[in-house]
Design a protein around this motif. Structure first.
Motif, PDB file in Angstrom:
ATOM      1  N   ALA A  85       0.843  -1.207   0.000  1.00  0.00           N
ATOM      2  CA  ALA A  85       0.000   0.000   0.000  1.00  0.00           C
ATOM      3  C   ALA A  85       0.868   1.243   0.000  1.00  0.00           C
ATOM      4  O   ALA A  85       0.614   2.195  -0.755  1.00  0.00           O
ATOM      5  N   LYS A  86       1.897   1.222   0.794  1.00  0.00           N
ATOM      6  CA  LYS A  86       2.779   2.395   0.873  1.00  0.00           C
ATOM      7  C   LYS A  86       3.544   2.586  -0.439  1.00  0.00           C
ATOM      8  O   LYS A  86       3.625   3.708  -0.959  1.00  0.00           O
ATOM      9  N   GLU A  87       4.066   1.484  -0.966  1.00  0.00           N
ATOM     10  CA  GLU A  87       4.838   1.582  -2.217  1.00  0.00           C
ATOM     11  C   GLU A  87       3.994   2.199  -3.334  1.00  0.00           C
ATOM     12  O   GLU A  87       4.464   3.066  -4.075  1.00  0.00           O
ATOM     13  N   LYS A  88       2.739   1.754  -3.426  1.00  0.00           N
ATOM     14  CA  LYS A  88       1.881   2.253  -4.509  1.00  0.00           C
ATOM     15  C   LYS A  88       1.543   3.731  -4.312  1.00  0.00           C
ATOM     16  O   LYS A  88       1.539   4.506  -5.266  1.00  0.00           O
ATOM     17  N   VAL A 127       2.469   9.621  -5.484  1.00  0.00           N
ATOM     18  CA  VAL A 127       2.978  10.939  -5.087  1.00  0.00           C
ATOM     19  C   VAL A 127       4.098  11.370  -6.032  1.00  0.00           C
ATOM     20  O   VAL A 127       4.131  12.515  -6.504  1.00  0.00           O
ATOM     21  N   ARG A 128       4.993  10.457  -6.343  1.00  0.00           N
ATOM     22  CA  ARG A 128       6.121  10.779  -7.239  1.00  0.00           C
ATOM     23  C   ARG A 128       5.644  11.118  -8.648  1.00  0.00           C
ATOM     24  O   ARG A 128       6.145  12.041  -9.277  1.00  0.00           O
ATOM     25  N   ARG A 146      -1.527  -2.164   4.975  1.00  0.00           N
ATOM     26  CA  ARG A 146      -0.558  -2.897   4.155  1.00  0.00           C
ATOM     27  C   ARG A 146      -1.084  -3.127   2.738  1.00  0.00           C
ATOM     28  O   ARG A 146      -0.330  -3.156   1.784  1.00  0.00           O
ATOM     29  N   VAL A 147      -2.387  -3.341   2.637  1.00  0.00           N
ATOM     30  CA  VAL A 147      -3.021  -3.499   1.318  1.00  0.00           C
ATOM     31  C   VAL A 147      -4.182  -2.511   1.273  1.00  0.00           C
ATOM     32  O   VAL A 147      -4.951  -2.411   2.237  1.00  0.00           O
ATOM     33  N   PHE A 148      -4.295  -1.788   0.163  1.00  0.00           N
ATOM     34  CA  PHE A 148      -5.319  -0.754   0.056  1.00  0.00           C
ATOM     35  C   PHE A 148      -5.733  -0.694  -1.406  1.00  0.00           C
ATOM     36  O   PHE A 148      -4.946  -0.289  -2.264  1.00  0.00           O
ATOM     37  N   GLN A 175       1.056  -6.979  -7.801  1.00  0.00           N
ATOM     38  CA  GLN A 175       0.842  -6.843  -6.348  1.00  0.00           C
ATOM     39  C   GLN A 175      -0.555  -6.316  -6.003  1.00  0.00           C
ATOM     40  O   GLN A 175      -0.755  -5.623  -5.000  1.00  0.00           O
ATOM     41  N   ASN A 176      -1.526  -6.648  -6.868  1.00  0.00           N
ATOM     42  CA  ASN A 176      -2.924  -6.372  -6.538  1.00  0.00           C
ATOM     43  C   ASN A 176      -3.505  -7.601  -5.847  1.00  0.00           C
ATOM     44  O   ASN A 176      -3.258  -8.732  -6.301  1.00  0.00           O
ATOM     45  N   LEU A 177      -4.262  -7.377  -4.812  1.00  0.00           N
ATOM     46  CA  LEU A 177      -4.925  -8.480  -4.125  1.00  0.00           C
ATOM     47  C   LEU A 177      -6.006  -9.047  -5.049  1.00  0.00           C
ATOM     48  O   LEU A 177      -6.825  -8.294  -5.586  1.00  0.00           O
TER      49      LEU A 177
END
Lengths: 174, 293
Positions: free
Chosen positions: A86-89, A94-95, A167-169, B139-141
């Motif tokens: 979630a954070k990486e995405k 943002v970038r 962690r997942v979003f 990395q998608n659920l």
């Protein structure tokens, strides 16, 4: 002169009252309405009320973090509330925004939450959130649009030392 | 006063909502309702001239200069994060918008497999938990129900296997630990993706305890039989065994760690003394010295 003073003295309390009301309504609108569905069963582990409250509190805080991060294009604002995928995405978003000169302003107005899974060892909680929000897009600080959105999100939170982090979003079609 | 202000505020909101709605209704964009993550797709526009197209979501943001009236192609991999996306085409003062969803790719690629505990006593029913989250290559659920299989195979007995349908991208199971100590392979498999964890199955608490005594000069040599759990596995060395001798109302205690499966010590050989042995919550036999056992 006398009459204008009298008018001013009559109008001033009115103005103060109006300002207060507007301030209250603005403040009120900043806080999203939150509804949590009863959690009769969340899988293999009983979810204590205290845990449920902590998960929801931290999840809602995560929305505030992502809103600030995407509005200010500051990935560091995601650190306290997001981890893993979630954070990486979100960091990537943002970038990308920064690179393109874009900003987005997310304002969540309502969350309809349901906790659906609490893992047996207590290391992850999954929730589904039907969320209503406004998203405003700015291109080089010029507002391009404001859209009202209703979407269904799936989030997985994991515990850290002091809080639950997302962690997942991921949004899914309703 | 308050009601008038509230009316004004609500009126503003309704106006704002209506204007969004109006733009949405008059939009000439043709956007697919859903797009699979990583798949190629296109957006059809009408009119002519140059415009700027935005695709905005929490997972990705894109901006392109486009030619109206032509399909706007997106190559495979351009949009790979599942989520809800807004589409906006801006030309001078006119704006068209829409929205669509990017859904996860259906093929499982990676698993996030949590197996607990990493060390578990033998012969424990539902003692091992496995939770697996299923992700696609981006990395998608994967939220669509998918079959997940779990298998626990160890040093003894037939492997245990369970098949579970994922729900919202997650599946879980519970397994029994084996009756023999040793490392077990705990495997989660979804489609062609799999992940393995090693679970160390260790002996449980001692099941029974028995000692014997023999004279050794002025003292008694005390020694237990090999200490085992209820499944017959030797209890780990270092487990403490307590020998207690009671004589004339006085009590003497010696704590001894098990070495090579056996606990040994010496105590004074008083005639009429009672010697007992224990470890954890398990009591062993008693010996009355001098009058036989």
């Amino acid at each position: 002169m006398k009459s204008s003073r009298r008018k001013l003295s009559t109008v001033r309390p009115l103005l103060v009252a109006c300002s207060l009301l507007i301030a209250l309504s603005v403040q009120g609108s900043d806080q999203p309405a939150v509804h949590v569905a009863p959690t009769d069963s969340v899988g293999p582990r009983v979810l204590e009320k205290q845990t449920e409250e902590a998960v929801i509190r931290d999840y809602l805080q995560a929305w505030r973090s992502l809103s600030s991060a995407l509005e200010e294009n500051r990935e560091d604002l995601l650190d306290p509330d997001f981890v893993g995928t979630a954070k990486e995405k979100l960091v990537d978003t943002v970038r990308e925004q920064e690179k393109l000169g874009l900003q987005t302003r997310y304002r969540d107005s309502a969350h309809d939450l349901q906790l659906v899974f609490y893992s047996p060892e207590g290391l992850s909680v999954q929730l589904i959130d039907t969320v209503t929000y406004d998203v405003q897009l700015m291109d080089h600080e010029k507002v391009q649009t404001t859209q009202h959105v209703r979407a269904r999100y799936v989030a997985v939170l994991t515990p850290t030392e002091v809080r639950w982090k997302v962690r997942v979003f991921q949004a899914e079609p309703e | 006063m308050k009601s008038r202000l509230t009316s004004l505020f609500l009126g503003g909101l309704i106006l704002a909502a209506t204007s969004n709605l109006a733009v949405s209704q008059t939009s000439d964009l043709r956007i697919p309702t859903t797009v699979e993550a990583g798949a190629a797709f296109s957006i059809q526009t009408t009119g002519s001239g140059n415009a700027t197209l935005y695709i905005v979501g929490l997972g990705q943001v894109l901006r392109r200069e486009v030619q109206l009236g032509e399909p706007i192609p997106f190559a495979a991999g351009d949009l790979h994060n599942a989520g809800h996306y807004l589409v906006l085409v801006v030309r001078d003062s006119s704006t068209e918008n829409g929205a669509f969803d990017v859904t996860e790719a259906p093929q499982p690629s990676t698993l996030s497999f949590l197996a607990r505990p990493s060390r578990v006593p033998v012969d424990l029913r539902d003692g091992i938990n496995g939770v697996v989250y299923v992700f696609d290559t981006f990395q998608n659920l994967i939220l669509q129900p998918t079959q997940a299989s779990f298998q626990l195979s160890g040093v003894a007995g037939a492997p245990q296997a369970r098949t579970v349908l994922t729900r919202n991208g997650v599946a879980w199971t519970k397994m029994n630990s084996a009756s023999k100590e040793g490392a077990a392979q705990f495997v989660a498999r979804v489609g062609s993706a799999s992940d393995t964890r090693v679970i160390t199955q260790v002996p449980g608490d001692p099941c029974s305890l028995r000692m014997n005594a023999r004279p050794s000069g002025q003292r008694l040599a005390l020694e237990t039989d090999p200490v085992r759990d209820c499944s017959g596995n030797p209890v780990p060395d270092g487990t403490v065994v307590t020998f207690t001798e009671i004589y004339n109302g006085d009590e003497a205690t010696v704590d001894v760690p098990i070495k090579h499966g056996i606990a040994r010590t010496e105590m004074p050989a008083y005639k009429g003394a009672t010697i007992s042995v224990a470890t954890g919550v398990v009591m062993g036999n008693e010996i009355h010295w001098g009058g036989g056992q």
